[in-house]
Design a protein around this motif. Sequence first.
Motif, PDB file in Angstrom:
ATOM      1  N   LEU A 140       9.878   4.360   1.806  1.00  0.00           N
ATOM      2  CA  LEU A 140      11.083   4.749   1.001  1.00  0.00           C
ATOM      3  C   LEU A 140      10.918   4.347  -0.383  1.00  0.00           C
ATOM      4  CD1 LEU A 140      14.145   5.405   1.142  1.00  0.00           C
ATOM      5  CD2 LEU A 140      14.455   2.836   1.562  1.00  0.00           C
ATOM      6  N   VAL A 141      10.231   3.337  -0.961  1.00  0.00           N
ATOM      7  CA  VAL A 141      10.035   2.938  -2.160  1.00  0.00           C
ATOM      8  C   VAL A 141       9.066   4.129  -2.669  1.00  0.00           C
ATOM      9  CG1 VAL A 141       8.779   1.396  -3.657  1.00  0.00           C
ATOM     10  CG2 VAL A 141      10.387   0.408  -1.997  1.00  0.00           C
ATOM     11  N   SER A 142       8.143   4.496  -2.052  1.00  0.00           N
ATOM     12  CA  SER A 142       7.386   5.673  -2.678  1.00  0.00           C
ATOM     13  C   SER A 142       7.946   6.829  -2.732  1.00  0.00           C
ATOM     14  CB  SER A 142       6.132   5.743  -1.727  1.00  0.00           C
ATOM     15  OG  SER A 142       5.340   6.940  -2.010  1.00  0.00           O
ATOM     16  N   ALA A 143       8.821   7.370  -1.813  1.00  0.00           N
ATOM     17  CA  ALA A 143       9.536   8.415  -1.756  1.00  0.00           C
ATOM     18  C   ALA A 143      10.677   8.525  -3.206  1.00  0.00           C
ATOM     19  CB  ALA A 143      10.413   8.891  -0.526  1.00  0.00           C
ATOM     20  N   ILE A 179      -6.813  16.273   6.520  1.00  0.00           N
ATOM     21  CA  ILE A 179      -6.406  15.276   7.212  1.00  0.00           C
ATOM     22  C   ILE A 179      -5.913  15.773   8.665  1.00  0.00           C
ATOM     23  CG2 ILE A 179      -3.983  15.483   6.472  1.00  0.00           C
ATOM     24  CD1 ILE A 179      -5.861  12.137   6.990  1.00  0.00           C
ATOM     25  N   VAL A 180      -5.669  17.075   8.669  1.00  0.00           N
ATOM     26  CA  VAL A 180      -5.433  17.817   9.864  1.00  0.00           C
ATOM     27  C   VAL A 180      -6.440  17.432  10.944  1.00  0.00           C
ATOM     28  CG1 VAL A 180      -5.124  19.936  11.231  1.00  0.00           C
ATOM     29  CG2 VAL A 180      -3.886  19.482   8.782  1.00  0.00           C
ATOM     30  N   MET A 219       0.940  -1.288  -0.137  1.00  0.00           N
ATOM     31  CA  MET A 219       0.001  -0.134   0.182  1.00  0.00           C
ATOM     32  C   MET A 219       0.926   1.116  -0.109  1.00  0.00           C
ATOM     33  SD  MET A 219      -1.319   2.721   2.084  1.00  0.00           S
ATOM     34  CE  MET A 219      -1.392   2.093   3.781  1.00  0.00           C
ATOM     35  N   LEU A 220       1.579   1.378   0.925  1.00  0.00           N
ATOM     36  CA  LEU A 220       2.884   2.604   1.027  1.00  0.00           C
ATOM     37  C   LEU A 220       3.556   2.566  -0.194  1.00  0.00           C
ATOM     38  CD1 LEU A 220       3.726   2.464   4.913  1.00  0.00           C
ATOM     39  CD2 LEU A 220       2.388   4.234   3.704  1.00  0.00           C
ATOM     40  N   ALA A 221       4.042   1.476  -0.771  1.00  0.00           N
ATOM     41  CA  ALA A 221       4.833   1.735  -2.121  1.00  0.00           C
ATOM     42  C   ALA A 221       4.180   2.371  -3.098  1.00  0.00           C
ATOM     43  CB  ALA A 221       5.503   0.201  -2.605  1.00  0.00           C
ATOM     44  N   LYS A 222       2.827   2.075  -3.139  1.00  0.00           N
ATOM     45  CA  LYS A 222       2.035   2.752  -4.263  1.00  0.00           C
ATOM     46  C   LYS A 222       1.619   4.339  -3.720  1.00  0.00           C
ATOM     47  CE  LYS A 222       0.741  -1.714  -6.060  1.00  0.00           C
ATOM     48  NZ  LYS A 222      -0.296  -2.580  -6.216  1.00  0.00           N
ATOM     49  N   ALA A 223       1.739   4.371  -2.645  1.00  0.00           N
ATOM     50  CA  ALA A 223       0.935   5.522  -2.223  1.00  0.00           C
ATOM     51  C   ALA A 223       1.720   6.872  -2.552  1.00  0.00           C
ATOM     52  CB  ALA A 223       0.818   5.617  -0.651  1.00  0.00           C
ATOM     53  N   ASP A 224       0.945   8.070  -2.495  1.00  0.00           N
ATOM     54  CA  ASP A 224       1.460   9.311  -2.633  1.00  0.00           C
ATOM     55  C   ASP A 224       1.485   9.924  -1.242  1.00  0.00           C
ATOM     56  OD1 ASP A 224       2.303  12.201  -3.405  1.00  0.00           O
ATOM     57  OD2 ASP A 224       0.482  12.495  -4.314  1.00  0.00           O
ATOM     58  N   LEU A 225       2.888  10.138  -0.832  1.00  0.00           N
ATOM     59  CA  LEU A 225       3.057  10.657   0.478  1.00  0.00           C
ATOM     60  C   LEU A 225       2.546  12.020   0.813  1.00  0.00           C
ATOM     61  CD1 LEU A 225       6.508   8.698   1.691  1.00  0.00           C
ATOM     62  CD2 LEU A 225       3.943   8.205   2.163  1.00  0.00           C
ATOM     63  N   HIS A 226       2.654  12.772  -0.338  1.00  0.00           N
ATOM     64  CA  HIS A 226       2.142  14.162  -0.259  1.00  0.00           C
ATOM     65  C   HIS A 226       0.831  14.313  -0.236  1.00  0.00           C
ATOM     66  CE1 HIS A 226       5.856  14.290  -3.079  1.00  0.00           C
ATOM     67  NE2 HIS A 226       6.131  15.524  -2.265  1.00  0.00           N
ATOM     68  N   ALA A 227       0.018  13.179   0.041  1.00  0.00           N
ATOM     69  CA  ALA A 227      -1.400  13.286   0.377  1.00  0.00           C
ATOM     70  C   ALA A 227      -1.769  13.599   1.689  1.00  0.00           C
ATOM     71  CB  ALA A 227      -2.134  11.980  -0.124  1.00  0.00           C
ATOM     72  N   LEU A 228      -0.641  13.652   2.459  1.00  0.00           N
ATOM     73  CA  LEU A 228      -0.799  13.774   3.921  1.00  0.00           C
ATOM     74  C   LEU A 228      -0.788  15.255   4.137  1.00  0.00           C
ATOM     75  CD1 LEU A 228       1.828  11.269   5.683  1.00  0.00           C
ATOM     76  CD2 LEU A 228      -0.965  11.304   5.727  1.00  0.00           C
ATOM     77  N   LEU A 250      -3.318   5.976   5.161  1.00  0.00           N
ATOM     78  CA  LEU A 250      -1.645   6.578   5.206  1.00  0.00           C
ATOM     79  C   LEU A 250      -1.369   6.982   6.172  1.00  0.00           C
ATOM     80  CD1 LEU A 250       0.602   6.792   3.410  1.00  0.00           C
ATOM     81  CD2 LEU A 250      -0.023   9.025   2.528  1.00  0.00           C
ATOM     82  N   PHE A 251      -2.303   7.846   6.902  1.00  0.00           N
ATOM     83  CA  PHE A 251      -2.025   8.601   8.243  1.00  0.00           C
ATOM     84  C   PHE A 251      -1.563   7.747   9.368  1.00  0.00           C
ATOM     85  CE2 PHE A 251      -3.821  10.226  12.381  1.00  0.00           C
ATOM     86  CZ  PHE A 251      -2.980  11.246  12.680  1.00  0.00           C
ATOM     87  N   ASN A 252      -2.788   6.492   9.376  1.00  0.00           N
ATOM     88  CA  ASN A 252      -2.623   5.651  10.425  1.00  0.00           C
ATOM     89  C   ASN A 252      -1.399   4.858  10.197  1.00  0.00           C
ATOM     90  OD1 ASN A 252      -5.098   6.292  11.650  1.00  0.00           O
ATOM     91  ND2 ASN A 252      -6.425   4.820  10.514  1.00  0.00           N
ATOM     92  N   THR A 253      -1.201   4.533   8.989  1.00  0.00           N
ATOM     93  CA  THR A 253      -0.157   3.565   8.971  1.00  0.00           C
ATOM     94  C   THR A 253       1.410   4.267   9.150  1.00  0.00           C
ATOM     95  OG1 THR A 253      -1.303   2.430   7.149  1.00  0.00           O
ATOM     96  CG2 THR A 253       1.308   2.093   7.261  1.00  0.00           C
ATOM     97  N   VAL A 254       1.709   5.747   8.720  1.00  0.00           N
ATOM     98  CA  VAL A 254       2.766   6.201   8.709  1.00  0.00           C
ATOM     99  C   VAL A 254       3.069   6.770  10.288  1.00  0.00           C
ATOM    100  CG1 VAL A 254       4.118   8.232   8.164  1.00  0.00           C
ATOM    101  CG2 VAL A 254       2.950   6.905   6.554  1.00  0.00           C
ATOM    102  N   LEU A 255       2.031   7.148  10.809  1.00  0.00           N
ATOM    103  CA  LEU A 255       2.039   7.973  12.182  1.00  0.00           C
ATOM    104  C   LEU A 255       1.553   7.248  13.480  1.00  0.00           C
ATOM    105  CD1 LEU A 255       3.178  10.724  13.505  1.00  0.00           C
ATOM    106  CD2 LEU A 255       0.893  11.575  13.187  1.00  0.00           C
ATOM    107  N   VAL A 256       0.114   6.903  13.277  1.00  0.00           N
ATOM    108  CA  VAL A 256      -0.351   6.311  14.388  1.00  0.00           C
ATOM    109  C   VAL A 256       0.182   4.888  14.894  1.00  0.00           C
ATOM    110  CG1 VAL A 256      -2.490   5.555  15.666  1.00  0.00           C
ATOM    111  CG2 VAL A 256      -2.401   7.704  14.086  1.00  0.00           C
ATOM    112  N   THR A 257       0.514   4.020  13.960  1.00  0.00           N
ATOM    113  CA  THR A 257       0.906   2.817  14.069  1.00  0.00           C
ATOM    114  C   THR A 257       2.029   2.761  14.649  1.00  0.00           C
ATOM    115  OG1 THR A 257      -0.651   1.683  12.216  1.00  0.00           O
ATOM    116  CG2 THR A 257       1.230   0.385  13.205  1.00  0.00           C
TER     117      THR A 257
END
Length: 322
Positions: free
Chosen positions: A178-181, A65-66, A51-60, A129-136
């Motif tokens: 990292l793959v996404s970035a 989302i704030v 999921m993260l490899a294909k995600a656009d991290l800029h979506a955060l 993306l928020f849950n995966t990158v920050l909360v988890t």
Amino acid sequence: MLNAFIPIWLLTALGYLTARFDLVGAVSADVEAVLGRFVFRVAMPASLFGMLAKADLHALANTSIVAFGVSSLVACGIGLVMGTRLFGRDVPNGAVVAMASGYVNSANLGIPVAVQVLGNAVFLSTVILFNTVLVTPIVLTLMGLSDGPAPGLRQRLRGIAMLPVHNPIIIASAFGALVSATHFHVPVDVSSALSLLGGAAVPVALITLGMSLHGGKRAAPEATNQAKFARTRKSVVTETIASITLKTAFQPVLAYVLAHYVLNLPAHDVLAVTLCAALPTAQNVFIYASEYALDTTFARNSVIFSTVASMAGLWTVAALLK
């Protein structure tokens, strides 16, 4: 919207029946533990990496989302304080209460609900993306803290810093980000294999959750372990109700206030933020609690009862705001 809940109940019921009638020919608690470890250490890391490899991290980096993120973190924070200060839990088990109070079921339930009410799952992808990158990572770090004798400050900081290194979910998420970035292209065959493996995470987690509902014969170590979390009936009921109230009532109300009155978002964005905040507790909390030998009974009850309560909450949000 009811159709989104049906697969959850069916798979949970299948898990219960599997344990009730010994369909796998082994002690149900042993099978439950093995399936939980499979989800945590194999299937879920594969799913999150893909999921993260294909995600656009800029979506955060968007205003909506704030509002959701603040409501989620505040609910989790209150849950942590409530669990440790009010109900006397240690920090790892307080993290279970925190996650139950503010971590939404954004994948298997959130996506069909979003498509049904919002017409698409664009904002849901940002929530995932928020849950995966920050909360988890925060929650898993707290769950991994030792409840032994307090070490010195240097040892404590080193221990906290090393926790993610031993956690397959955090490792997989970090590599996926990292793959996404770096815009690295994962080979098609590898991506397909990971997708197939990751697809097992949600159904196996729900079956494991259903198996935990069966109160039959359990292995001695498991029974001894769960005895650590024995509490009075009044305390159990009060804690569960408080957590469910935070998740299904407080969080969506706070999200609505932030989105509508503080950030002045458009009506459709307010609906998206509030609807996602009204989703129930994710089954991940049960899997994580199982992996770290924490209070799975509370985690299981929070998932099941918040899912029931959220049916009314999601309908109310859609009826009032759509």
